[in-house]
Design a protein around this motif. Structure first.
Motif, PDB file in Angstrom:
ATOM      1  N   PHE A 144      49.147  32.329  48.084  1.00  0.00           N
ATOM      2  CA  PHE A 144      49.179  33.776  47.912  1.00  0.00           C
ATOM      3  C   PHE A 144      50.256  34.411  48.768  1.00  0.00           C
ATOM      4  O   PHE A 144      50.983  35.291  48.335  1.00  0.00           O
ATOM      5  CB  PHE A 144      47.815  34.380  48.264  1.00  0.00           C
ATOM      6  N   LEU A 180      52.245  36.042  42.797  1.00  0.00           N
ATOM      7  CA  LEU A 180      51.039  35.602  42.099  1.00  0.00           C
ATOM      8  C   LEU A 180      51.262  35.312  40.623  1.00  0.00           C
ATOM      9  O   LEU A 180      50.658  34.403  40.063  1.00  0.00           O
ATOM     10  CB  LEU A 180      49.926  36.652  42.241  1.00  0.00           C
ATOM     11  N   GLN A 218      41.957  32.149  43.350  1.00  0.00           N
ATOM     12  CA  GLN A 218      41.182  33.377  43.189  1.00  0.00           C
ATOM     13  C   GLN A 218      39.953  33.145  42.313  1.00  0.00           C
ATOM     14  O   GLN A 218      38.872  33.660  42.610  1.00  0.00           O
ATOM     15  CB  GLN A 218      42.054  34.482  42.603  1.00  0.00           C
ATOM     16  N   THR A 246      37.428  31.226  44.371  1.00  0.00           N
ATOM     17  CA  THR A 246      36.787  32.119  45.342  1.00  0.00           C
ATOM     18  C   THR A 246      35.760  33.010  44.654  1.00  0.00           C
ATOM     19  O   THR A 246      34.655  33.224  45.175  1.00  0.00           O
ATOM     20  CB  THR A 246      37.847  32.970  46.063  1.00  0.00           C
ATOM     21  N   LEU A 247      36.092  33.523  43.482  1.00  0.00           N
ATOM     22  CA  LEU A 247      35.157  34.352  42.723  1.00  0.00           C
ATOM     23  C   LEU A 247      33.888  33.575  42.398  1.00  0.00           C
ATOM     24  O   LEU A 247      32.767  34.046  42.655  1.00  0.00           O
ATOM     25  CB  LEU A 247      35.817  34.848  41.432  1.00  0.00           C
TER      26      LEU A 247
END
Length: 168
Positions: free
Chosen positions: A91, A96, A139, A142-143
């Motif tokens: 990141f 991105l 991401q 992580t979600l």
């Protein structure tokens, strides 16, 4: 009236440009912080990941079954932390949009559930066939991790956790 509308439009435009500039500065600061934090996490994490197999090999004949299981959980947690750190590094290092890929959500959910095995030990977990998605791997991971961890954390203690992962 037209002149007044034009004046208001100029004022709004200036206001938006200032806000946009402030947002760009905040994003740059966030990327710089993420880069520094990710860099600082690398060495201790590398040490943990490299010493865990040595500890296990040294103690293996004397390890009880629970201790072996605990070391497996610690290794899984260290591997998860490594992936999160790598995602943070990516990141902070790359735009991105250039890191978006097709993600096998079934595989990713399986990995996350495996890494959270201790939290899900007494849970009933049902995972539907999930379609692939397009996004930033770190991401999406992580979600998924946050959703599952929240389900474990904010559940009724009066009954067994029943976790159903799917789409509608």
């Amino acid at each position: 009236p037209f002149e007044q509308a034009m004046k208001q439009l100029r004022e709004y435009t200036i206001h938006l440009e200032r806000g946009n500039h402030a947002l760009q500065n905040a994003n740059a600061d966030l990327k710089q912080f993420a880069h520094a934090a990710s860099h600082d996490l690398r060495a201790p994490l590398r040490t943990i990941r490299s010493f865990l197999p040595l500890i296990q090999a040294e103690l293996d004949p004397d390890l009880s079954e629970p201790a072996t299981e605990w070391l497996t959980y610690v290794k899984g947690a260290a591997d998860t932390l490594y992936r999160l750190q790598e995602g943070l590094w990516a990141f902070s290092s790359v735009d991105l949009q250039n890191t978006m890929t097709v993600i096998d959500v079934n595989h990713l959910v399986g990995q996350v559930c495996t890494s959270l095995a201790a939290d899900l030990a007494d849970a009933s977990v049902a995972i539907a066939d999930l379609p692939p998605t397009y996004g930033v791997h770190a991401q999406i991971e992580t979600l998924i991790r946050n959703l599952i961890e929240n389900a474990c954390k904010y559940r009724s203690n009066d009954r067994r956790l029943a976790l159903s992962i799917g789409i509608r």
